[in-house]
Design a protein around this motif. Structure first.
Motif, PDB file in Angstrom:
ATOM      1  N   TYR A  48       0.814  -1.223   0.000  1.00  0.00           N
ATOM      2  CA  TYR A  48       0.000   0.000   0.000  1.00  0.00           C
ATOM      3  C   TYR A  48       0.848   1.274   0.000  1.00  0.00           C
ATOM      4  O   TYR A  48       0.326   2.366  -0.285  1.00  0.00           O
ATOM      5  CB  TYR A  48      -0.985  -0.004   1.182  1.00  0.00           C
ATOM      6  CG  TYR A  48      -0.389   0.156   2.555  1.00  0.00           C
ATOM      7  CD1 TYR A  48      -0.220   1.414   3.126  1.00  0.00           C
ATOM      8  CD2 TYR A  48      -0.029  -0.958   3.303  1.00  0.00           C
ATOM      9  CE1 TYR A  48       0.311   1.545   4.393  1.00  0.00           C
ATOM     10  CE2 TYR A  48       0.491  -0.833   4.573  1.00  0.00           C
ATOM     11  CZ  TYR A  48       0.663   0.429   5.120  1.00  0.00           C
ATOM     12  OH  TYR A  48       1.178   0.557   6.383  1.00  0.00           O
ATOM     13  N   LEU A  49       2.152   1.176   0.279  1.00  0.00           N
ATOM     14  CA  LEU A  49       3.048   2.328   0.185  1.00  0.00           C
ATOM     15  C   LEU A  49       4.088   2.148  -0.925  1.00  0.00           C
ATOM     16  O   LEU A  49       5.035   2.915  -1.029  1.00  0.00           O
ATOM     17  CB  LEU A  49       3.779   2.560   1.526  1.00  0.00           C
ATOM     18  CG  LEU A  49       2.897   2.987   2.702  1.00  0.00           C
ATOM     19  CD1 LEU A  49       3.731   3.100   3.976  1.00  0.00           C
ATOM     20  CD2 LEU A  49       2.202   4.317   2.401  1.00  0.00           C
ATOM     21  N   GLY A  50       3.881   1.139  -1.760  1.00  0.00           N
ATOM     22  CA  GLY A  50       4.837   0.852  -2.831  1.00  0.00           C
ATOM     23  C   GLY A  50       4.428   1.441  -4.158  1.00  0.00           C
ATOM     24  O   GLY A  50       3.377   2.091  -4.274  1.00  0.00           O
ATOM     25  N   PRO A  51       5.247   1.217  -5.190  1.00  0.00           N
ATOM     26  CA  PRO A  51       4.903   1.724  -6.524  1.00  0.00           C
ATOM     27  C   PRO A  51       3.706   0.990  -7.102  1.00  0.00           C
ATOM     28  O   PRO A  51       3.336  -0.090  -6.637  1.00  0.00           O
ATOM     29  CB  PRO A  51       6.182   1.446  -7.333  1.00  0.00           C
ATOM     30  CG  PRO A  51       6.854   0.330  -6.610  1.00  0.00           C
ATOM     31  CD  PRO A  51       6.539   0.499  -5.174  1.00  0.00           C
ATOM     32  N   ALA A  52       3.117   1.575  -8.118  1.00  0.00           N
ATOM     33  CA  ALA A  52       1.951   0.968  -8.751  1.00  0.00           C
ATOM     34  C   ALA A  52       2.318  -0.386  -9.343  1.00  0.00           C
ATOM     35  O   ALA A  52       3.420  -0.604  -9.820  1.00  0.00           O
ATOM     36  CB  ALA A  52       1.420   1.894  -9.848  1.00  0.00           C
ATOM     37  N   GLY A  53       1.382  -1.312  -9.278  1.00  0.00           N
ATOM     38  CA  GLY A  53       1.615  -2.646  -9.801  1.00  0.00           C
ATOM     39  C   GLY A  53       1.104  -3.685  -8.823  1.00  0.00           C
ATOM     40  O   GLY A  53       0.712  -3.369  -7.697  1.00  0.00           O
ATOM     41  N   GLY A  54       1.128  -4.931  -9.245  1.00  0.00           N
ATOM     42  CA  GLY A  54       0.629  -6.006  -8.395  1.00  0.00           C
ATOM     43  C   GLY A  54       1.741  -6.675  -7.610  1.00  0.00           C
ATOM     44  O   GLY A  54       2.939  -6.506  -7.888  1.00  0.00           O
ATOM     45  N   GLN A  55       1.340  -7.475  -6.606  1.00  0.00           N
ATOM     46  CA  GLN A  55       2.312  -8.139  -5.749  1.00  0.00           C
ATOM     47  C   GLN A  55       3.144  -9.173  -6.503  1.00  0.00           C
ATOM     48  O   GLN A  55       4.243  -9.537  -6.065  1.00  0.00           O
ATOM     49  CB  GLN A  55       1.609  -8.815  -4.582  1.00  0.00           C
ATOM     50  CG  GLN A  55       0.666  -9.953  -4.988  1.00  0.00           C
ATOM     51  CD  GLN A  55       0.265 -10.819  -3.821  1.00  0.00           C
ATOM     52  OE1 GLN A  55       1.088 -11.160  -2.980  1.00  0.00           O
ATOM     53  NE2 GLN A  55      -1.026 -11.159  -3.746  1.00  0.00           N
ATOM     54  N   CYS A  56       2.663  -9.647  -7.639  1.00  0.00           N
ATOM     55  CA  CYS A  56       3.401 -10.654  -8.411  1.00  0.00           C
ATOM     56  C   CYS A  56       4.360 -10.041  -9.427  1.00  0.00           C
ATOM     57  O   CYS A  56       4.916 -10.756 -10.278  1.00  0.00           O
ATOM     58  CB  CYS A  56       2.417 -11.582  -9.125  1.00  0.00           C
ATOM     59  SG  CYS A  56       1.392 -12.569  -7.992  1.00  0.00           S
ATOM     60  N   ASN A  57       4.589  -8.730  -9.342  1.00  0.00           N
ATOM     61  CA  ASN A  57       5.529  -8.055 -10.228  1.00  0.00           C
ATOM     62  C   ASN A  57       6.904  -8.734 -10.153  1.00  0.00           C
ATOM     63  O   ASN A  57       7.373  -9.095  -9.071  1.00  0.00           O
ATOM     64  CB  ASN A  57       5.636  -6.585  -9.827  1.00  0.00           C
ATOM     65  CG  ASN A  57       6.409  -5.756 -10.831  1.00  0.00           C
ATOM     66  OD1 ASN A  57       7.600  -5.935 -11.003  1.00  0.00           O
ATOM     67  ND2 ASN A  57       5.718  -4.828 -11.478  1.00  0.00           N
ATOM     68  N   ALA A  58       7.537  -8.896 -11.298  1.00  0.00           N
ATOM     69  CA  ALA A  58       8.828  -9.595 -11.346  1.00  0.00           C
ATOM     70  C   ALA A  58       9.882  -8.940 -10.467  1.00  0.00           C
ATOM     71  O   ALA A  58      10.795  -9.617  -9.967  1.00  0.00           O
ATOM     72  CB  ALA A  58       9.323  -9.652 -12.790  1.00  0.00           C
ATOM     73  N   ALA A  59       9.778  -7.632 -10.238  1.00  0.00           N
ATOM     74  CA  ALA A  59      10.762  -6.940  -9.399  1.00  0.00           C
ATOM     75  C   ALA A  59      10.732  -7.443  -7.958  1.00  0.00           C
ATOM     76  O   ALA A  59      11.738  -7.347  -7.243  1.00  0.00           O
ATOM     77  CB  ALA A  59      10.511  -5.435  -9.434  1.00  0.00           C
ATOM     78  N   ASN A  60       9.591  -7.972  -7.521  1.00  0.00           N
ATOM     79  CA  ASN A  60       9.489  -8.529  -6.164  1.00  0.00           C
ATOM     80  C   ASN A  60      10.161  -9.899  -6.052  1.00  0.00           C
ATOM     81  O   ASN A  60      10.421 -10.360  -4.939  1.00  0.00           O
ATOM     82  CB  ASN A  60       8.023  -8.668  -5.755  1.00  0.00           C
ATOM     83  CG  ASN A  60       7.333  -7.328  -5.537  1.00  0.00           C
ATOM     84  OD1 ASN A  60       7.983  -6.322  -5.317  1.00  0.00           O
ATOM     85  ND2 ASN A  60       6.001  -7.329  -5.632  1.00  0.00           N
ATOM     86  N   TYR A  61      10.421 -10.526  -7.179  1.00  0.00           N
ATOM     87  CA  TYR A  61      10.982 -11.878  -7.193  1.00  0.00           C
ATOM     88  C   TYR A  61      12.354 -11.867  -7.871  1.00  0.00           C
ATOM     89  O   TYR A  61      12.627 -12.627  -8.792  1.00  0.00           O
ATOM     90  CB  TYR A  61      10.008 -12.835  -7.883  1.00  0.00           C
ATOM     91  CG  TYR A  61       8.751 -13.018  -7.068  1.00  0.00           C
ATOM     92  CD1 TYR A  61       8.647 -14.055  -6.147  1.00  0.00           C
ATOM     93  CD2 TYR A  61       7.694 -12.119  -7.168  1.00  0.00           C
ATOM     94  CE1 TYR A  61       7.515 -14.199  -5.354  1.00  0.00           C
ATOM     95  CE2 TYR A  61       6.556 -12.255  -6.373  1.00  0.00           C
ATOM     96  CZ  TYR A  61       6.480 -13.295  -5.475  1.00  0.00           C
ATOM     97  OH  TYR A  61       5.355 -13.428  -4.675  1.00  0.00           O
TER      98      TYR A  61
END
Length: 297
Positions: A138-151
Protein backbone atom coordinates in the motif's frame (compact mmCIF):
# COMPACT_ATOMS: atom_id res chain seq x y z
CA UNK A 1 163.88 -14.11 -42.14
CA UNK A 2 165.67 -13.01 -38.99
CA UNK A 3 163.88 -12.04 -35.84
CA UNK A 4 164.70 -8.39 -36.22
CA UNK A 5 163.36 -8.36 -39.76
CA UNK A 6 160.17 -9.97 -38.54
CA UNK A 7 159.65 -7.34 -35.85
CA UNK A 8 160.22 -4.57 -38.41
CA UNK A 9 157.60 -6.04 -40.75
CA UNK A 10 155.07 -6.37 -37.94
CA UNK A 11 155.64 -2.78 -36.85
CA UNK A 12 155.16 -1.58 -40.41
CA UNK A 13 151.85 -3.43 -40.63
CA UNK A 14 150.56 -1.91 -37.41
CA UNK A 15 151.56 1.53 -38.57
CA UNK A 16 149.79 1.05 -41.87
CA UNK A 17 146.62 -0.05 -40.08
CA UNK A 18 146.71 3.04 -37.86
CA UNK A 19 147.14 5.33 -40.83
CA UNK A 20 144.18 3.63 -42.54
CA UNK A 21 142.02 4.08 -39.46
CA UNK A 22 142.86 7.75 -39.28
CA UNK A 23 141.95 8.16 -42.90
CA UNK A 24 138.57 6.21 -42.58
CA UNK A 25 137.17 7.57 -39.22
CA UNK A 26 137.01 11.29 -40.14
CA UNK A 27 135.18 10.37 -43.34
CA UNK A 28 132.40 8.51 -41.64
CA UNK A 29 132.20 10.49 -38.39
CA UNK A 30 131.53 7.28 -36.52
CA UNK A 31 133.78 5.54 -34.15
CA UNK A 32 134.21 1.87 -34.66
CA UNK A 33 131.75 -0.11 -32.63
CA UNK A 34 133.00 -1.57 -29.44
CA UNK A 35 131.89 -5.03 -28.53
CA UNK A 36 129.18 -5.12 -25.81
CA UNK A 37 130.33 -6.58 -22.57
CA UNK A 38 128.95 -9.93 -21.74
CA UNK A 39 126.48 -9.96 -18.79
CA UNK A 40 125.60 -12.80 -16.56
CA UNK A 41 121.88 -13.82 -16.43
CA UNK A 42 120.53 -13.15 -12.95
CA UNK A 43 117.95 -15.67 -11.81
CA UNK A 44 115.57 -14.29 -9.12
CA UNK A 45 113.99 -17.01 -7.05
CA UNK A 46 110.42 -16.27 -5.80
CA UNK A 47 110.10 -16.52 -2.03
CA UNK A 48 106.70 -17.63 -0.67
CA UNK A 49 104.89 -15.05 1.50
CA UNK A 50 104.83 -16.51 5.02
CA UNK A 51 101.39 -14.91 5.69
CA UNK A 52 99.48 -14.85 2.44
CA UNK A 53 96.32 -12.74 2.34
CA UNK A 54 93.13 -14.83 2.04
CA UNK A 55 91.64 -14.85 -1.38
CA UNK A 56 87.98 -13.69 -1.28
CA UNK A 57 85.58 -16.24 -2.63
CA UNK A 58 83.18 -15.11 -5.30
CA UNK A 59 79.79 -14.19 -3.80
CA UNK A 60 76.81 -15.96 -5.35
CA UNK A 61 75.01 -13.91 -7.91
CA UNK A 62 71.45 -13.14 -6.80
CA UNK A 63 69.09 -12.51 -9.66
CA UNK A 64 66.56 -9.80 -8.92
CA UNK A 65 62.89 -10.51 -9.49
CA UNK A 66 61.57 -8.61 -12.48
CA UNK A 67 59.35 -5.71 -11.54
CA UNK A 68 55.71 -6.02 -12.62
CA UNK A 69 54.68 -4.12 -15.67
CA UNK A 70 52.88 -0.82 -14.98
CA UNK A 71 49.25 -1.51 -14.21
CA UNK A 72 49.86 -5.19 -13.55
CA UNK A 73 48.25 -6.32 -10.27
CA UNK A 74 50.17 -8.79 -8.09
CA UNK A 75 48.74 -12.28 -8.16
CA UNK A 76 46.37 -13.03 -5.26
CA UNK A 77 43.70 -15.48 -4.30
CA UNK A 78 41.06 -15.96 -6.98
CA UNK A 79 37.65 -14.47 -6.18
CA UNK A 80 35.15 -16.77 -4.51
CA UNK A 81 32.70 -18.34 -6.96
CA UNK A 82 29.18 -16.89 -6.89
CA UNK A 83 26.51 -18.58 -4.76
CA UNK A 84 23.66 -19.75 -6.98
CA UNK A 85 20.09 -20.46 -5.92
CA UNK A 86 18.00 -23.45 -7.01
CA UNK A 87 17.20 -21.67 -10.29
CA UNK A 88 20.91 -21.08 -11.04
CA UNK A 89 20.66 -17.35 -10.29
CA UNK A 90 23.40 -15.64 -8.27
CA UNK A 91 22.35 -14.70 -4.74
CA UNK A 92 23.13 -11.08 -3.80
CA UNK A 93 22.07 -8.97 -0.84
CA UNK A 94 22.22 -5.40 0.42
CA UNK A 95 23.91 -4.60 3.77
CA UNK A 96 21.98 -4.88 7.02
CA UNK A 97 20.12 -1.68 7.83
CA UNK A 98 20.01 -0.51 4.21
CA UNK A 99 16.27 0.09 3.84
CA UNK A 100 14.33 1.30 0.82
CA UNK A 101 14.68 5.05 0.59
CA UNK A 102 12.21 6.92 2.82
CA UNK A 103 10.94 3.70 4.39
CA UNK A 104 12.62 4.13 7.77
CA UNK A 105 15.95 4.26 9.62
CA UNK A 106 17.76 0.94 9.65
CA UNK A 107 19.68 -0.80 12.42
CA UNK A 108 23.18 -1.12 10.97
CA UNK A 109 24.76 -3.35 13.66
CA UNK A 110 26.30 -6.29 11.82
CA UNK A 111 25.20 -9.04 14.24
CA UNK A 112 24.01 -12.54 13.42
CA UNK A 113 21.76 -13.32 16.39
CA UNK A 114 21.09 -16.94 15.36
CA UNK A 115 24.23 -18.29 13.64
CA UNK A 116 23.08 -21.94 13.71
CA UNK A 117 19.55 -21.28 12.50
CA UNK A 118 18.05 -23.19 9.57
CA UNK A 119 16.55 -21.01 6.81
CA UNK A 120 12.77 -21.01 7.52
CA UNK A 121 11.64 -21.82 3.96
CA UNK A 122 12.38 -25.30 2.63
CA UNK A 123 13.53 -24.49 -0.92
CA UNK A 124 16.64 -22.55 -1.90
CA UNK A 125 14.90 -19.82 -3.80
CA UNK A 126 13.41 -16.92 -1.86
CA UNK A 127 13.40 -13.12 -1.83
CA UNK A 128 13.69 -11.02 1.32
CA UNK A 129 12.24 -7.58 0.72
CA UNK A 130 9.47 -5.21 1.78
CA UNK A 131 5.81 -6.08 1.30
CA UNK A 132 4.54 -2.59 2.17
CA UNK A 133 7.06 -0.63 0.09
CA UNK A 134 7.35 -3.16 -2.76
CA UNK A 135 5.06 -3.60 -5.75
CA UNK A 136 1.56 -4.47 -4.56
CA UNK A 137 2.16 -2.87 -1.13
CA UNK A 138 0.00 0.00 0.00
CA UNK A 139 3.05 2.33 0.19
CA UNK A 140 4.84 0.85 -2.83
CA UNK A 141 4.90 1.72 -6.52
CA UNK A 142 1.95 0.97 -8.75
CA UNK A 143 1.62 -2.65 -9.80
CA UNK A 144 0.63 -6.01 -8.40
CA UNK A 145 2.31 -8.14 -5.75
CA UNK A 146 3.40 -10.65 -8.41
CA UNK A 147 5.53 -8.05 -10.23
CA UNK A 148 8.83 -9.59 -11.35
CA UNK A 149 10.76 -6.94 -9.40
CA UNK A 150 9.49 -8.53 -6.16
CA UNK A 151 10.98 -11.88 -7.19
CA UNK A 152 14.54 -10.81 -7.91
CA UNK A 153 17.75 -10.18 -5.98
CA UNK A 154 19.25 -8.26 -4.23
CA UNK A 155 17.76 -8.97 -0.80
CA UNK A 156 16.89 -5.98 1.38
CA UNK A 157 16.47 -5.54 5.12
CA UNK A 158 13.12 -4.20 6.42
CA UNK A 159 13.31 -4.89 10.18
CA UNK A 160 13.19 -1.18 11.14
CA UNK A 161 10.78 -0.14 8.43
CA UNK A 162 8.49 2.65 9.62
CA UNK A 163 5.60 0.97 11.48
CA UNK A 164 3.83 1.55 14.78
CA UNK A 165 5.22 -1.50 16.60
CA UNK A 166 7.52 -0.93 19.56
CA UNK A 167 10.96 -2.17 18.48
CA UNK A 168 13.74 -1.16 20.94
CA UNK A 169 16.48 -2.49 18.65
CA UNK A 170 15.63 0.16 16.01
CA UNK A 171 17.07 3.70 16.16
CA UNK A 172 13.60 5.26 16.39
CA UNK A 173 12.28 2.74 18.93
CA UNK A 174 9.62 1.59 16.46
CA UNK A 175 9.69 -0.68 13.44
CA UNK A 176 8.45 -3.76 11.66
CA UNK A 177 9.77 -6.30 14.22
CA UNK A 178 10.68 -8.94 11.61
CA UNK A 179 11.73 -9.63 8.02
CA UNK A 180 9.42 -10.26 5.06
CA UNK A 181 10.41 -13.15 2.75
CA UNK A 182 8.68 -14.00 -0.51
CA UNK A 183 8.84 -17.68 -1.61
CA UNK A 184 10.13 -18.79 -5.01
CA UNK A 185 6.90 -17.84 -6.80
CA UNK A 186 3.80 -15.75 -6.25
CA UNK A 187 1.71 -18.84 -5.50
CA UNK A 188 -0.38 -19.37 -2.39
CA UNK A 189 -0.09 -22.49 -0.24
CA UNK A 190 2.63 -24.45 -2.10
CA UNK A 191 5.94 -23.35 -0.53
CA UNK A 192 6.89 -25.04 2.75
CA UNK A 193 7.90 -23.21 5.91
CA UNK A 194 10.20 -25.25 8.18
CA UNK A 195 11.43 -25.17 11.77
CA UNK A 196 14.48 -22.93 12.23
CA UNK A 197 15.68 -25.03 15.19
CA UNK A 198 14.81 -27.93 17.43
CA UNK A 199 12.11 -26.79 19.85
CA UNK A 200 8.47 -26.72 20.94
CA UNK A 201 5.44 -25.10 19.31
CA UNK A 202 4.20 -22.77 22.05
CA UNK A 203 1.18 -21.17 20.38
CA UNK A 204 -0.86 -20.91 17.18
CA UNK A 205 -2.93 -17.80 16.50
CA UNK A 206 -5.26 -16.73 13.73
CA UNK A 207 -2.23 -16.13 11.46
CA UNK A 208 0.79 -16.91 13.65
CA UNK A 209 2.85 -19.91 14.77
CA UNK A 210 5.44 -19.56 17.55
CA UNK A 211 8.35 -21.93 18.08
CA UNK A 212 10.52 -21.81 21.22
CA UNK A 213 13.91 -23.38 20.53
CA UNK A 214 15.59 -25.69 23.03
CA UNK A 215 18.12 -22.94 23.78
CA UNK A 216 15.49 -20.28 24.56
CA UNK A 217 15.16 -18.37 21.27
CA UNK A 218 11.62 -17.71 20.03
CA UNK A 219 10.89 -17.84 16.30
CA UNK A 220 7.58 -16.46 14.98
CA UNK A 221 6.00 -17.34 11.62
CA UNK A 222 3.19 -15.13 10.29
CA UNK A 223 0.81 -15.60 7.35
CA UNK A 224 1.01 -19.41 7.03
CA UNK A 225 -1.98 -21.16 5.49
CA UNK A 226 -3.84 -22.28 8.61
CA UNK A 227 -5.61 -25.36 7.12
CA UNK A 228 -2.21 -26.67 5.98
CA UNK A 229 -0.50 -26.50 9.40
CA UNK A 230 1.21 -29.75 10.39
CA UNK A 231 1.85 -28.81 14.02
CA UNK A 232 -0.13 -28.08 17.16
CA UNK A 233 0.73 -26.34 20.46
CA UNK A 234 2.99 -28.54 22.57
CA UNK A 235 4.49 -30.43 19.64
CA UNK A 236 8.25 -30.87 19.66
CA UNK A 237 9.76 -30.27 16.22
CA UNK A 238 13.22 -30.83 14.79
CA UNK A 239 15.31 -28.44 12.75
CA UNK A 240 14.07 -28.41 9.14
CA UNK A 241 10.73 -30.10 9.89
CA UNK A 242 7.82 -28.79 7.81
CA UNK A 243 5.41 -26.58 9.80
CA UNK A 244 2.99 -25.40 7.10
CA UNK A 245 2.65 -23.52 3.80
CA UNK A 246 3.52 -19.89 3.01
CA UNK A 247 0.33 -17.94 2.33
CA UNK A 248 -1.36 -14.54 2.63
CA UNK A 249 -3.37 -15.20 5.84
CA UNK A 250 -3.88 -12.07 7.92
CA UNK A 251 -6.85 -12.72 10.16
CA UNK A 252 -10.06 -11.45 8.64
CA UNK A 253 -8.21 -9.86 5.70
CA UNK A 254 -5.35 -10.91 3.49
CA UNK A 255 -1.87 -9.65 2.69
CA UNK A 256 0.70 -10.43 0.03
CA UNK A 257 1.99 -14.00 -0.26
CA UNK A 258 5.02 -14.05 2.02
CA UNK A 259 6.48 -15.25 5.31
CA UNK A 260 6.94 -12.65 8.04
CA UNK A 261 9.75 -14.07 10.22
CA UNK A 262 10.83 -12.89 13.69
CA UNK A 263 13.56 -13.74 16.20
CA UNK A 264 13.04 -12.84 19.86
CA UNK A 265 15.59 -13.25 22.67
CA UNK A 266 17.05 -11.59 25.77
CA UNK A 267 19.55 -8.90 24.73
CA UNK A 268 21.08 -5.68 25.98
CA UNK A 269 18.95 -2.92 24.45
CA UNK A 270 21.22 -0.13 25.64
CA UNK A 271 21.61 -0.32 29.40
CA UNK A 272 19.25 -3.12 30.35
CA UNK A 273 18.60 -6.73 29.41
CA UNK A 274 15.26 -7.07 27.65
CA UNK A 275 13.42 -9.93 25.97
CA UNK A 276 12.66 -8.39 22.59
CA UNK A 277 12.67 -8.83 18.83
CA UNK A 278 16.14 -8.62 17.25
CA UNK A 279 17.12 -8.01 13.62
CA UNK A 280 16.86 -11.38 11.80
CA UNK A 281 18.36 -10.21 8.52
CA UNK A 282 21.96 -11.43 8.87
CA UNK A 283 20.85 -14.76 10.34
CA UNK A 284 18.64 -15.19 7.27
CA UNK A 285 21.46 -14.24 4.88
CA UNK A 286 23.84 -16.71 6.53
CA UNK A 287 21.33 -19.58 6.72
CA UNK A 288 20.25 -19.02 3.11
CA UNK A 289 23.84 -19.18 1.88
CA UNK A 290 24.38 -22.43 3.78
CA UNK A 291 21.21 -23.84 2.27
CA UNK A 292 22.34 -22.93 -1.26
CA UNK A 293 25.77 -24.42 -0.65
CA UNK A 294 24.24 -27.72 0.44
CA UNK A 295 25.09 -27.53 4.15
CA UNK A 296 21.38 -27.71 5.11
CA UNK A 297 19.17 -30.21 3.32
Amino acid sequence: MSTRETERALAAAVAAAGIAAMIWWPATGEAPAEPEPETEEVVVEEVADPDPEPVAEDEPIVEEEPEPEPGEEPAGEPPAPPILDDAGIEFTWMPAGDLIEESGTGQILQINYAPDMRFPIEAGQAYANSQVYGYGGYLGPAGGQCNAANYAYSWRDNFCETRGYGTPMCPTGHGHQGQDIRPASCTDGVHQAVAAADGTITSIGSYSVRLMSDDGVRYTYLHLDKPSLLVAPGDHVTRGQVIGMVSNEFGDTSTTIHLHFEIRMAVDTGGSIENTNVPPYLALVDSYQRLLEGEDS
